[in-house]
Design a protein around this motif. Structure first.
Motif, PDB file in Angstrom:
ATOM      1  N   SER A 190      43.058  61.023   8.241  1.00 54.90           N
ATOM      2  CA  SER A 190      44.066  61.182   7.198  1.00 54.90           C
ATOM      3  C   SER A 190      43.957  62.541   6.533  1.00 54.90           C
ATOM      4  N   GLN A 362      47.051  53.630   7.546  1.00 55.30           N
ATOM      5  CA  GLN A 362      47.875  54.473   8.412  1.00 55.30           C
ATOM      6  C   GLN A 362      47.569  54.228   9.888  1.00 55.30           C
ATOM      7  N   TRP A 369      51.001  59.751   6.267  1.00 57.17           N
ATOM      8  CA  TRP A 369      51.583  60.308   5.045  1.00 57.17           C
ATOM      9  C   TRP A 369      51.236  61.785   4.906  1.00 57.17           C
ATOM     10  N   SER A 370      52.006  62.480   4.070  1.00 56.33           N
ATOM     11  CA  SER A 370      51.714  63.882   3.782  1.00 56.33           C
ATOM     12  C   SER A 370      50.532  63.965   2.812  1.00 56.33           C
ATOM     13  N   GLU A 371      49.930  65.160   2.720  1.00 63.49           N
ATOM     14  CA  GLU A 371      48.803  65.322   1.804  1.00 63.49           C
ATOM     15  C   GLU A 371      49.236  65.157   0.353  1.00 63.49           C
ATOM     16  N   ASP A 372      50.446  65.581   0.033  1.00 61.78           N
ATOM     17  CA  ASP A 372      50.948  65.380  -1.330  1.00 61.78           C
ATOM     18  C   ASP A 372      51.044  63.899  -1.663  1.00 61.78           C
ATOM     19  N   GLU A 373      51.542  63.101  -0.707  1.00 62.26           N
ATOM     20  CA  GLU A 373      51.615  61.647  -0.928  1.00 62.26           C
ATOM     21  C   GLU A 373      50.223  61.061  -1.120  1.00 62.26           C
ATOM     22  N   ILE A 374      49.287  61.498  -0.289  1.00 63.26           N
ATOM     23  CA  ILE A 374      47.909  61.015  -0.387  1.00 63.26           C
ATOM     24  C   ILE A 374      47.354  61.301  -1.782  1.00 63.26           C
ATOM     25  N   ASN A 375      47.488  62.539  -2.232  1.00 63.99           N
ATOM     26  CA  ASN A 375      46.910  62.923  -3.520  1.00 63.99           C
ATOM     27  C   ASN A 375      47.581  62.210  -4.688  1.00 63.99           C
ATOM     28  N   LEU A 376      48.882  62.023  -4.619  1.00 67.95           N
ATOM     29  CA  LEU A 376      49.585  61.298  -5.687  1.00 67.95           C
ATOM     30  C   LEU A 376      49.110  59.854  -5.766  1.00 67.95           C
ATOM     31  N   ARG A 377      48.981  59.204  -4.602  1.00 67.44           N
ATOM     32  CA  ARG A 377      48.522  57.810  -4.576  1.00 67.44           C
ATOM     33  C   ARG A 377      47.077  57.714  -5.066  1.00 67.44           C
TER      34      ARG A 377
END
Length: 423
Positions: A190, A362, A369-377
């Motif tokens: 991921s 995943q 998912w994108s890295e931005d999605e990962i960090n937001l979650r």
């Protein structure tokens, strides 16, 4: 109840530290207290012999472990460390802290941990691969995507996980990407996983500093352990305006009251593998590290580092436990008496297992998912979990550590009670 026959009584051992933490939370468990003994006994502990052929033709034997502490909430989850000081008791404690950690951030996992007693620096790449594959085959009887999912820990990385995944897959006759997390990206890893633990330390530290009224702009940060966790946390704090004033790792200790240049520090770590040669500061005695004037202290090395003596000398207002079990119980009490806030390991460094959970999900869906999605979650899970823990601490007038255990152990023991005993 009798104690486990295969553990010692040394008060500073990781397992005894964990037991002390459980004892402190029992008064807050109410009716669930009848199940508390469950928390003091690992469900399963496997000791394996790991024989490999060395490059010179000789055969060497290494001792390996995989401990599943509690599986009431889901499959086991926890890293594998390669270190010469690995013991069964240490792995038991680490697996137990994983149980608490996963429940604290409400992941559908139980706790597990593994390790081999070895100094991997003394092995060639071929020997390291053969040892990893043999160890995976030996513990293969208890791991699996729905049973127990290893991950990287001390001295292990994405390459080790790739070998573990491949070995398990060959043995079951099908590619099983979900058997480990922390894998290389092209094998189902991921985005965001490598920096996740350090990011979690920063996110919880940012929230704690806000509650303390401590402005990160200009805050002085000291970090013990500049590996994956400590270096990432340091980078993020410096990026938020803080100043890195002291560092310590296995190569030595350095202090720079005006602050280290982070780019130079990271370049030194990549080139030399440690902080000792970093310019812009001066070398100090390792013990003097604990006397450094700072606002935020991040122990991100091994367990048992903050002793009672060191706790009396720490000048920080905020301690962020990037490592597992770095603070001994007596030291915990002293820090509380001195109004030093400790954000405990079981929430502070839970970013790694949270993104490991994302990776596992995943892999099952084969949708990434994108890295931005990962960090937001990740940020949302960490902030929400810390808020609930803080509310619990305020409600009962207890430390964040005991509050984290209260929240987590309630979830674990409710699952234990609702599942019941079989047969």
């Amino acid at each position: 109840m009798s104690k486990l026959s295969y553990v010692g009584d040394h008060p500073d051992s990781p397992w005894q530290t964990y037991l002390s933490q459980v004892d402190r939370v029992v008064p807050y468990l109410g009716r669930l207290g009848r199940w508390a003994e469950t928390l003091k006994r690992p469900k399963r502990a496997l000791i394996v012999d790991v024989p490999i052929q060395m490059d010179d033709g000789s055969v060497a034997h290494f001792e390996g472990y995989r401990v599943q502490h509690n599986l009431s909430r889901g499959p086991g989850k926890g890293g594998v460390r390669f270190h010469p000081d690995v013991t069964l008791e240490e792995v038991m404690a680490l697996s137990a802290w994983m149980t608490v950690k996963c429940a604290a951030v409400n992941l559908p996992y139980g706790g597990a941990k593994g390790g081999i007693r070895v100094d991997p620096k003394g092995l060639s790449r071929g020997e390291l691969e053969r040892m990893t594959r043999r160890y995976t085959s030996e513990i293969g009887i208890i791991i699996g995507p729905q049973r127990d999912i290893p991950a990287p820990d001390v001295n292990t990385n994405g390459q080790i996980m790739a070998w573990m995944m491949d070995t398990y897959s060959m043995n079951v006759g099908a590619t099983a990407t979900g058997v480990v997390t922390g894998k290389p990206l092209h094998l189902g890893g991921s985005l965001g996983r490598v920096k996740a633990t350090g990011r979690g330390v920063f996110v919880t530290g940012r929230e704690a500093a806000r509650r303390l009224g401590l402005n990160l702009e200009g805050a002085r940060v000291a970090v013990q352990g500049m590996g994956n966790v400590g270096s990432v946390a340091a980078e993020l704090f410096v990026g938020a305006g803080a100043t890195l004033v002291a560092v310590q790792d296995h190569t030595g200790s350095r202090v720079a009251p005006a602050g280290f240049d982070m780019a130079t520090m990271m370049d030194t770590l990549r080139r030399e593998g440690g902080v000792a040669g970093c310019p812009g500061g001066e070398a100090i005695d390792d013990e003097a590290f604990w006397d450094v004037d700072c606002d935020i202290l991040i122990p991100a090395a091994l367990e048992g580092q903050i002793t009672a003596d060191r706790a009396r000398r720490i000048k920080a207002r905020l301690v962020l436990e990037g490592a597992n079990g770095p603070t001994l119980p007596e030291a915990d009490d002293l820090l509380r008496e001195r109004n030093v806030l400790v954000v405990p390991d079981v929430i502070c460094n839970a970013g790694g297992v949270t993104v490991s959970y994302f990776e596992w999900v995943q892999d099952f869906s084969s949708f990434f998912w994108s890295e931005d999605e990962i960090n937001l979650r990740l940020d949302k899970i960490m902030v929400d979990a810390l808020k609930k823990i803080w509310d619990t601490a305020d409600q009962h007038g207890i430390t964040l550590r005991t509050a984290t255990f209260a929240v987590a152990c309630e979830r674990i023991l409710i699952a234990r009670e609702e599942r019941g005993l079989y047969p």
